[in-house]
Design an enzyme around this catalytic site. Structure first.
Site, PDB file in Angstrom:
ATOM      1  CB  SER A  24      -0.887  -0.075   1.247  1.00  0.00           C
ATOM      2  OG  SER A  24      -1.962   1.132   1.173  1.00  0.00           O
ATOM      3  CG  ASN A  25      -0.369   4.813  -1.209  1.00  0.00           C
ATOM      4  OD1 ASN A  25      -0.907   5.554  -0.558  1.00  0.00           O
ATOM      5  ND2 ASN A  25      -0.765   4.141  -2.278  1.00  0.00           N
ATOM      6  CB  ALA A  26       2.413   7.055   3.512  1.00  0.00           C
ATOM      7  CB  SER A  27      -2.698   8.056   0.151  1.00  0.00           C
ATOM      8  OG  SER A  27      -3.997   8.833   0.231  1.00  0.00           O
ATOM      9  CB  ALA A  93      -2.369   7.311  -3.441  1.00  0.00           C
TER      10      ALA A  93
END
Ligand code: CTP
Length: 228
Positions: A24-27, A93
């Protein structure tokens, strides 16, 4: 021109590696949340399609909420909501890659091996899928807005994405190379339109920036807007 519907996407998607791990990512979902709250003052129907956003950014008031997990699910949800006279703002994102195979059982450390190779395959690009769908099905009156969070060459990358994804607007912003995440505090953005307009906004809080983005889109699309 008047839009009858707004679709706002928000937050990160998750792509599962095994039952306990994901990519995943930090959005956080903060920008998408504030845009959804604000746009309800302008457009009657607001659909908020979100991944795993922080708790505070799950329920913008006045929006219909659709929760998704993966990039493919987000694409399907967006496509099924797209209709004539819709503005789509892709503040999400989405993960660009997913594991080639999602294991049914937890991956175990193998004794003696210091490396785990993970094979990833590319996810669909949601904005590209939407822009080809609306031209193939001749859906009229739509407006597509993308975001470009960049660490370098903001203008070049943002304008490249505006063109390659066939968008009407792209909102570019710098994310710090030395910070982790998408930035929770004050930020500056630049909006580029397919007609060559450029608007710089900030530095301001994400909440204030969201208001300004909506104001800009409202004004700029008010004069006989037609997708170019
Ligand atoms: N986006 C999308 N589908 C994806 C990935 C991104 O529609 N699979 C959208 C994002 O919501 C954003 C815009 O495309 O509005 C740009 O996303 P970004 O991650 O900056 O660009 P990418 O096209 O993924 O390119 P790169 O990661 O190489 O910068």
């Amino acid at each position: 021109m008047g839009f009858s519907k707004a679709i706002i996407t928000s937050g990160p998607t998750r792509e599962w590696i095994d039952p306990v791990r994901y990519i995943s990512n930090a959005s956080s979902g903060k920008m998408g949340f504030h845009i959804a709250e604000e746009i309800g003052r302008w457009i009657p129907e607001v659909i908020y399609i979100h991944g795993q956003v922080l708790e505070d950014y799950r329920c913008p008031s006045g929006s219909k909420r659709i929760s998704v997990e993966t990039t493919s699910e987000m694409k399907d949800a967006v496509l099924s909501e797209m209709m004539g006279d819709t503005i789509l703002i892709m503040a999400a994102a989405p993960a660009d890659f997913r594991p080639a195979e999602s294991k049914e059982s937890k991956i175990k450390k193998e004794d003696g091996s210091e490396i785990l190779l993970l094979e990833l395959v590319k996810n669909p690009d949601i904005l590209k899928a939407v822009s080809s769908e609306i031209s193939e099905r001749e859906i009229s009156g739509c407006c597509l807005v993308g975001f470009a969070a960049e660490t370098d060459f903001l203008e070049e990358h943002a304008l490249g994405k505006l063109k390659s994804k066939n968008l009407d607007y792209i909102v570019g912003n710098y994310v710090g190379k030395n910070e982790k995440g998408f930035g929770e505090v004050e930020t500056s953005i630049v909006i580029y339109s397919s007609r060559g307009k450029v608007a710089e906004i900030g530095p301001l809080s994400k909440e204030a920036i969201s208001k300004k983005i909506v104001e800009f889109l409202k004004t700029d699309t008010s004069n006989a807007f037609v997708r170019s």
